[in-house]
Design a protein around this motif. Structure first.
Motif, PDB file in Angstrom:
ATOM      1  N   ALA A   1      -8.092 -27.969 -55.048  1.00 31.44           N
ATOM      2  CA  ALA A   1      -9.120 -28.959 -55.223  1.00 31.44           C
ATOM      3  C   ALA A   1     -10.417 -28.594 -54.197  1.00 31.44           C
ATOM      4  O   ALA A   1      -9.820 -28.269 -53.099  1.00 31.44           O
ATOM      5  N   TYR A   2     -11.681 -28.782 -54.423  1.00 29.63           N
ATOM      6  CA  TYR A   2     -12.718 -28.312 -53.733  1.00 29.63           C
ATOM      7  C   TYR A   2     -13.739 -29.299 -53.780  1.00 29.63           C
ATOM      8  O   TYR A   2     -13.761 -30.038 -54.820  1.00 29.63           O
ATOM      9  N   ASN A   3     -14.713 -29.339 -52.680  1.00 26.51           N
ATOM     10  CA  ASN A   3     -15.845 -30.076 -52.762  1.00 26.51           C
ATOM     11  C   ASN A   3     -16.831 -29.606 -53.642  1.00 26.51           C
ATOM     12  O   ASN A   3     -16.824 -28.577 -53.904  1.00 26.51           O
ATOM     13  N   PRO A   4     -17.734 -30.522 -54.315  1.00 27.49           N
ATOM     14  CA  PRO A   4     -18.905 -30.306 -55.161  1.00 27.49           C
ATOM     15  C   PRO A   4     -19.645 -29.622 -54.169  1.00 27.49           C
ATOM     16  O   PRO A   4     -19.818 -29.903 -53.133  1.00 27.49           O
ATOM     17  N   THR A   5     -20.785 -28.721 -54.585  1.00 25.30           N
ATOM     18  CA  THR A   5     -21.699 -28.271 -53.690  1.00 25.30           C
ATOM     19  C   THR A   5     -22.576 -29.072 -53.147  1.00 25.30           C
ATOM     20  O   THR A   5     -23.082 -28.895 -52.033  1.00 25.30           O
ATOM     21  N   CYS A   6     -23.033 -30.183 -53.718  1.00 27.04           N
ATOM     22  CA  CYS A   6     -23.958 -31.213 -52.966  1.00 27.04           C
ATOM     23  C   CYS A   6     -23.230 -31.614 -51.791  1.00 27.04           C
ATOM     24  O   CYS A   6     -23.807 -32.405 -50.904  1.00 27.04           O
ATOM     25  N   ALA A   7     -21.887 -31.319 -51.466  1.00 32.71           N
ATOM     26  CA  ALA A   7     -21.279 -31.896 -50.169  1.00 32.71           C
ATOM     27  C   ALA A   7     -21.444 -30.833 -49.094  1.00 32.71           C
ATOM     28  O   ALA A   7     -21.787 -31.263 -47.877  1.00 32.71           O
ATOM     29  N   TYR A   8     -22.292 -29.762 -49.370  1.00 37.28           N
ATOM     30  CA  TYR A   8     -22.873 -28.962 -48.530  1.00 37.28           C
ATOM     31  C   TYR A   8     -24.363 -28.668 -48.542  1.00 37.28           C
ATOM     32  O   TYR A   8     -24.838 -28.218 -47.469  1.00 37.28           O
ATOM     33  N   ASN A   9     -24.806 -29.314 -49.372  1.00 34.87           N
ATOM     34  CA  ASN A   9     -26.340 -28.886 -49.786  1.00 34.87           C
ATOM     35  C   ASN A   9     -26.779 -30.051 -50.708  1.00 34.87           C
ATOM     36  O   ASN A   9     -26.587 -29.724 -51.837  1.00 34.87           O
ATOM     37  N   PRO A  10     -27.288 -31.109 -50.243  1.00 31.58           N
ATOM     38  CA  PRO A  10     -27.642 -32.288 -51.078  1.00 31.58           C
ATOM     39  C   PRO A  10     -28.967 -31.937 -52.171  1.00 31.58           C
ATOM     40  O   PRO A  10     -29.032 -33.005 -53.107  1.00 31.58           O
ATOM     41  N   ARG A  11     -29.293 -30.922 -52.060  1.00 31.41           N
ATOM     42  CA  ARG A  11     -30.490 -30.426 -53.139  1.00 31.41           C
ATOM     43  C   ARG A  11     -29.611 -30.239 -54.218  1.00 31.41           C
ATOM     44  O   ARG A  11     -30.327 -30.155 -55.325  1.00 31.41           O
ATOM     45  N   PHE A  12     -28.456 -29.766 -54.448  1.00 31.08           N
ATOM     46  CA  PHE A  12     -27.697 -29.406 -55.766  1.00 31.08           C
ATOM     47  C   PHE A  12     -27.576 -30.888 -56.448  1.00 31.08           C
ATOM     48  O   PHE A  12     -26.948 -31.701 -55.886  1.00 31.08           O
ATOM     49  N   ALA A  13     -27.682 -30.694 -57.830  1.00 33.52           N
ATOM     50  CA  ALA A  13     -27.168 -31.695 -58.615  1.00 33.52           C
ATOM     51  C   ALA A  13     -25.742 -31.485 -59.089  1.00 33.52           C
ATOM     52  O   ALA A  13     -25.544 -30.669 -59.999  1.00 33.52           O
ATOM     53  N   CYS A  14     -24.816 -32.453 -58.631  1.00 33.24           N
ATOM     54  CA  CYS A  14     -23.436 -32.240 -58.721  1.00 33.24           C
ATOM     55  C   CYS A  14     -23.004 -33.358 -59.799  1.00 33.24           C
ATOM     56  O   CYS A  14     -23.233 -34.697 -59.460  1.00 33.24           O
ATOM     57  N   PRO A  15     -22.366 -33.031 -60.683  1.00 31.85           N
ATOM     58  CA  PRO A  15     -21.516 -34.341 -61.729  1.00 31.85           C
ATOM     59  C   PRO A  15     -20.894 -35.017 -60.854  1.00 31.85           C
ATOM     60  O   PRO A  15     -19.843 -34.417 -60.020  1.00 31.85           O
ATOM     61  N   ILE A  16     -20.922 -36.530 -61.005  1.00 35.06           N
ATOM     62  CA  ILE A  16     -20.135 -37.460 -60.356  1.00 35.06           C
ATOM     63  C   ILE A  16     -18.822 -37.666 -61.346  1.00 35.06           C
ATOM     64  O   ILE A  16     -19.041 -38.003 -62.198  1.00 35.06           O
ATOM     65  N   PRO A  17     -17.537 -37.439 -60.841  1.00 35.03           N
ATOM     66  CA  PRO A  17     -16.341 -37.777 -61.371  1.00 35.03           C
ATOM     67  C   PRO A  17     -16.387 -39.218 -62.281  1.00 35.03           C
ATOM     68  O   PRO A  17     -16.931 -40.197 -61.625  1.00 35.03           O
TER      69      PRO A  17
END
Length: 216
Positions: free
Chosen positions: A181-197
């Motif tokens: 299991a890994y973090n979505p990209t936005c965890a490292y860069n908030p500029r990325f739009a990551c799907p929220i579970p």
């Protein structure tokens, strides 16, 4: 007479001797099986560890998603200990036609996601069912994945949840390994739009394996 005596004694002790021999062979077999299991567990742990090292190196490299100004303060990826009881081989319950659902994103928007089915997971705490999605564009097109939340979010793991990729097998079975299991990209860069579970993938207990929240 000597031969007869030897044969008679041998006949008398044969059942006991064969029993002892059988027990020795059984114990030896169990010992080898134990070694095999230990070796298998070690190989599994080594593979997971290597994948983690590779991901950590990517995060530190020039093409990292972490903004350049923050890379010097990045303290490396944090993980729980590997626990193979969170690795599952399960069948996927697939509808005749996959569903397209609207999923919220970390930047406030929404995006379509292809929901291909569900998988029942017998977690150590209790069983639960999670929705499985498919990537429909980009380099990872065709990859199945599960976005999920659990009770560690906001504590030891990223507040918005985590993802786990699904490995397809023959037929309708898949491997779901929460150690990966890994973090979505936005965890490292908030500029990325990551799907929220989605809510249907919210677990009401801890999943204490996989990637933890990033530290800077």
């Amino acid at each position: 007479m000597a031969d007869v005596l030897v044969r008679n004694n041998a006949s008398a002790i044969a059942p006991r001797g064969m029993w002892i021999l059988g027990m020795l062979l059984l114990c030896t077999g169990l010992a080898f099986a134990g070694c095999g299991n230990q070796q298998s567990e070690k190989s599994y742990a080594d593979r997971i560890t290597q994948e983690r090292v590779s991901r950590d190196m990517e995060m530190r490299g020039d093409r990292s998603v972490i903004p350049a100004k923050q890379r010097k303060s990045f303290r490396g990826l944090q993980y729980y200990d590997i626990d193979s009881t969170y690795r599952f081989v399960r069948p996927v319950d697939r509808p005749a036609t996959p569903d397209t659902v609207r999923m919220a994103q970390s930047t406030g928007g929404v995006a379509d996601q292809l929901r291909v089915g569900t998988v029942a997971i017998p977690f150590p705490q209790r069983g639960d069912t999670l929705a499985v999605f498919e990537v429909t564009e980009g380099e990872e097109r065709g990859q199945w994945w599960i976005p999920f939340t659990d009770e560690t979010n906001g504590g030891t793991t990223y507040k918005l949840g985590r993802y786990v990729d699904v490995e397809k097998m023959d037929g309708d079975s898949v491997i779901v390994d929460f150690n990966t299991a890994y973090n979505p990209t936005c965890a490292y860069n908030p500029r990325f739009a990551c799907p929220i579970p989605p809510e249907e993938n919210a677990l009401a207990f801890d999943v204490p394996v996989g990637e933890q929240k990033p530290l800077f």
